[in-house]
Write an enzyme that holds these catalytic residues in place. Structure first.
Site, PDB file in Angstrom:
ATOM      1  N   GLU A   1       9.608  -9.442  69.412  1.00 10.84           N
ATOM      2  CA  GLU A   1      10.704  -9.510  68.444  1.00 10.84           C
ATOM      3  C   GLU A   1      12.081  -9.391  69.100  1.00 10.84           C
ATOM      4  OE1 GLU A   1       8.627  -8.099  64.342  1.00 10.84           O
ATOM      5  OE2 GLU A   1       9.062  -6.533  65.786  1.00 10.84           O
TER       6      GLU A   1
ATOM      7  N   GLU B   1      -0.038 -10.162  65.334  1.00  9.83           N
ATOM      8  CA  GLU B   1      -0.043  -9.074  64.357  1.00  9.83           C
ATOM      9  C   GLU B   1      -0.501  -9.652  63.026  1.00  9.83           C
ATOM     10  OE1 GLU B   1       3.680  -6.946  64.087  1.00  9.83           O
ATOM     11  OE2 GLU B   1       3.945  -6.935  66.270  1.00  9.83           O
TER      12      GLU B   1
END
Length: 945
Positions: A406, A475
């Site tokens: 991220e 994820e």
């Protein structure tokens, strides 16, 4: 510019190298250090590096540790926002600064010459001195730094000083959804480096699945020889390739060969795993076989020590993962302590090794100023990936390098990928943030919906580069609170499409910190900015107790599938490599949950990816509802589980429930002493509500649609939260209006309307009670009135029974909780528990404890007296000592105080769970909408012993 705000990688450290041990002398410097915390660098004492500095009034602090967990300041949790102004590379002047000092002596036999001081982890920035001389500055908290100190050492009275700053320029690269806490949190070691020793090495060990041959070559210094006694290798020049027959390493068969690298001055033990990682045909393969990644994301966490994780705790993680069928770990979002990867090598886990990098807080600013595209940070980015790869390059378990998490995209990330491709072409590169897959080798997504996975599996992506790559979910299945739901449907998609190769549930462990009577989360330490309980999102609780989510995940991903087949029992092998020869198959026949017979099932060895059907064993006849449970267990002990450990099970229905016996004559309703009496029940004549059953005081049952909301009900990732819509509709405060109570004849009929205040919609609920000797039959008819705005939390009845009825027994789904989209782990059987044991102690209290597909249940006192409810045919129930409202209001487990009654819910339906806390909501098939519904329950009192 102060070194604290330098966007570079630090200074003074040696080039990165592999983590390893040898027979050269080593001295652990872990233990009690002197410590002083100052509120800022300006307030920190001057001259702490001096050997004569007086630290006698300072506190003691263990190293490794995080100082906030030892009474110095407080930890803080954010997921995305930086807890300081975003002004890179600057950090606040109010920058807590911890000075650490240690005096140590060398062992009497410590050799003269070169020595290296190794720090395995300092958060977030440290300036280091030895005997008054500065060694350098570290950044990259979860990466090692080494310094040459041989010329500075003396036999006794060495003074090591480390000044650690909570914030630094490096903090901008470490926004990793975890507690902000500071200190020397991994080992500190002094290593003697003999002349002519082994400074670094890389065991390049590959396996050719077409020939069965392994090739090993070691990149290292001169005059190093390799020995692998088990393979008959002795004195082989390390730099020369060697080809020989070997058994390959995989997560299923973690075959390691013990060997040594040696010079005249030093011997290094090595553990060699032969395996080859490739991408071909749009699939990620090891040793020629495509993988199915049944993985988890793992942060390092201990509820008492934070990111200080002992080897014993790391081992506990690995053993728990293996015992729950997990085969892969993504080291979110930094390299773990090296001991963890050693355990992955030993016991067998595929690893995505992730660099210590995340700049997530810049997303809130539209990624303006993000370091990923800023040339000032290029060297820091490259330094972090170099230290990751060099440290862990010898681990066969590591099959992909991940650039970080991220951090959007940018030239610095592309440069990292370029460096990795050049340095280690034997492992693919992963980074989810490269959405176009311009510089990575696998297509990775977070929380892709089931529809998105299906589209990717069909290769309908509009990006040609992505279409040709293996797909994984780095994820998914956000394991926050009660959930995740929908794991089975993900597995079905992964198995349907060859390019979809599984993924990693977020995440392994709840990051709760031990507090008085509960586990703490964001906001519990007075943080002005925090993300609440979003840090409580693991498959295991902070104390590593498996949650229902882990039990469900283990069932969904079990490597052997056992199911009914017209010809008997179907056994499917879903391992990637091994056959089923290591397993023993046993069966148990139960009639209404009571064991009738058991035996061993003769199953031939089934090859990977194949299945076989075997006939049913000879079974004795039964007259009641009977189920055959077949289990697959390890025939002998492994390094991670004892013999008999069950890896998979399946159930087959053998015979249906007994036919219902003819009902006896109905009993009449009569009035006496201001009460309505029907059989063993007494009712309030005004409301028609049951008030006593067989002498047990009760209240209810009455129609109820509310449940304490879950984290997923409150989640915003699938649109407006369901909990918000439910509350807006007033479903948490439904009111009951009695229309009629008809007590004539042989039935008690109560007509009601149940509706929220301020709304025009509601539910007509008609209750029809009938007595048959000692039993009461309740038929409930539910009819929606008006337009309901959305889904219902649940649909069923709520009642209260005496608090003395603290034992529960039931025949149905169990032993644990289950919900419509998370029920694969529930088997049909007969179970018992204390009412208190039916609760799942989610760190943030919420709806829990539902038992599903229940044929009958009873709640009894210590003498065995109580109340029994039978389904017609089944129902769900919860039993708890507090109301749904109290559960909804609680913020920690110790907020829940028991009432003097047991609150029961008896349900015909529940809304699914989904993963909207971070991911898709409830799949359409599991959404509960208001519709005309009828269900029947039977009630009776149970006599005592």
């Amino acid at each position: 510019m102060s070194y604290v705000e330098d966007p570079g990688p630090g200074r003074g450290s040696l080039p990165p190298r592999a983590a390893f041990t040898s027979d050269a002398p080593a001295l652990s410097l872990n233990g009690a250090w002197r410590f002083r915390l100052s509120p800022s660098l300006a307030a920190a004492p001057a001259g702490v590096e001096g050997e004569e500095f007086d630290d006698s009034a300072w506190d003691e602090l263990p190293v490794p540790s995080l100082w906030q967990l030892h009474g110095h300041g407080r930890p803080a949790y954010t997921n995305v926002p930086y807890p300081f102004p975003v002004d890179p590379p600057h950090v606040p002047s109010d920058n807590p600064t911890g000075d650490h000092r240690l005096r140590f002596d060398l062992p009497a036999d410590w050799p003269a010459g070169s020595a290296v001081l190794r720090f395995d982890g300092i958060d977030s920035c440290g300036q280091i001195w030895l005997n008054g001389t500065e060694l350098g500055v570290t950044q990259g908290s979860r990466l090692p730094s080494e310094f040459e100190v041989g010329a500075l050492l003396r036999p006794s009275g060495n003074v090591l000083v480390v000044r650690v700053h909570q914030w630094s320029a490096g903090s901008y690269l470490e926004d990793q959804d975890m507690w902000w806490a500071s200190g020397i949190f991994r080992a500190v070691t002094l290593l003697a480096r003999p002349a002519g020793g082994i400074g670094d090495y890389w065991v390049r060990a590959f396996y050719d699945h077409t020939t069965g041959l392994g090739t090993v070559r070691v990149e290292t210094g001169p005059n190093v020889v390799l020995a692998i006694p088990e393979l008959g290798v002795t004195g082989h020049p390390a730099g020369e390739p060697l080809e020989l027959p070997v058994e390959p390493w995989s997560a299923e068969t973690p075959r390691l060969y013990d060997g040594t690298l040696a010079t005249a001055a030093e011997r290094v033990p090595v553990r060699i795993g032969f395996r080859t990682v490739t991408i071909s045909g749009g699939q990620l393969k090891v040793n020629g076989r495509p993988l199915m990644l049944r993985g988890v994301n793992r942060h390092e966490h201990d509820p008492h020590t934070g990111r200080v994780v002992s080897p014993e705790t790391a081992l506990a993680d690995v053993l728990l993962m293996k015992r729950h069928n997990i085969n892969a770990v993504r080291t979110s979002h930094y390299p773990p302590d090296p001991a963890f990867l050693e355990l992955c090598d030993t016991h067998g886990l595929w690893v995505i090794d992730e660099c210590d990098l995340e700049t997530h807080g810049f997303e809130l600013l539209g990624w303006a100023g993000n370091p990923s595209g800023d040339p000032r940070w290029t060297e820091a980015y490259l330094d972090r990936i170099r230290r990751t790869v060099e440290r862990d390059k010898n681990r066969p378990s590591v099959i992909l390098w991940s650039l970080g998490n991220e951090s959007h995209t940018g030239e610095n990330l592309a440069r990292m990928a370029e460096w990795v491709h050049d340095r280690d072409p034997s492992r693919p590169v992963h980074y989810e943030g490269d959405h176009d897959c311009a510089y990575v080798d696998v297509h990775s997504r977070m929380y892709a919906t089931h529809e998105d996975v299906e589209r990717i599996g069909r290769r309908e992506d509009d990006n040609a580069r992505r279409r040709d790559l293996p797909f994984l979910q780095c994820e998914y299945g956000h394991a926050m609170g009660n959930g995740p739901g929908g794991l089975l449907e993900y597995r079905e998609l992964f198995e349907r499409y060859p390019n979809c190769q599984g993924g990693f549930v977020w995440e392994w462990i709840d990051h709760g910190l031990a507090a008085d009577g509960h586990f703490a989360y964001g906001g519990d330490f007075g943080e002005q900015l925090h993300d609440g309980n979003f840090v409580i999102d693991g498959l295991v609780f902070p104390d590593r107790t498996p949650s229902p989510g882990l039990i469900e995940f283990a069932k969904v991903i079990e490597p052997v599938r056992i199911s009914a087949d017209p010809a008997g029992i179907r056994i499917g092998n879903h391992y990637d490599f091994v056959d089923t020869g290591h397993l023993t198959f046993t069966w148990v026949l139960e009639e209404e949950g009571t064991e009738v017979a058991r035996g061993v099932l003769d199953v031939p060895s089934v090859h990977s990816g194949q299945s076989v059907t075997v006939p049913l064993p000879a079974l004795p006849s039964t007259s009641g509802e009977s189920w055959l449970t077949v289990s697959a267990a390890w025939a002998s002990a492994t390094t991670w589980a004892p013999a008999g450990h069950v890896v998979a099970w399946g159930q087959l229905a053998v015979s249906a429930a007994r036919a219902a016996e003819p009902l006896p004559r109905r009993g009449p309703v009569f009035r006496t002493g201001g009460r309505l009496v029907l059989g063993a029940g007494e009712f309030d004549p005004a409301t028609g509500v049951l008030s006593s059953l067989g002498g047990h005081a009760v209240h209810g049952p009455r129609l109820d649609v509310w449940r304490a909301t879950t984290d997923n009900d409150r989640g915003e990732f699938a649109g407006r939260p369901q909990a918000e819509l439910w509350r807006e509709a007033g479903l948490h405060r439904m009111q009951h209006r009695v229309i009629t109570v008809d007590a004539d004849g042989e039935e008690l009929v109560v007509r009601t309307r149940v509706a929220p205040p301020a709304q025009a919609f509601g539910l007509f609920a008609d209750y029809t009670w009938t007595a048959f000797e000692d039993r009461l039959r309740l038929r409930v008819e539910v009819t929606p009135d008006g337009e309901f705005p959305g889904t219902l939390p649940r649909l069923g009845l709520a009642m209260a029974v005496p608090g003395t009825l603290g034992s529960a027994e039931w025949f149905g789904g169990g032993p644990g909780e289950a919900y419509p989209d998370s029920r694969q782990a529930a088997r049909i059987g007969r179970f018992s528990s204390r009412v208190d044991g039916l609760q799942t102690p989610y760190v943030f209290p919420q709806e829990n404890g539902n038992r599903t597909a229940v044929r009958w249940a009873r709640w009894t006192d210590p003498d065995g007296a109580g109340i029994r409810v039978d389904g017609d045919p089944v129902f769900d129930f919860t039993a708890r000592r507090w109301t749904a409202a109290a559960l909804e209001a609680a913020r920690h487990t110790d907020d829940l105080l028991p009432d003097d009654v047991v609150h029961l819910t008896l349900d015909v339906a529940q809304q699914g769970l989904g993963t909207a806390s971070c991911g898709p909501g409830v799949l359409p098939r599991y959404r509960l909408v208001a519709q005309k519904t009828e269900f029947t329950l039977w009630f009776r009192a149970v006599p005592g012993h």
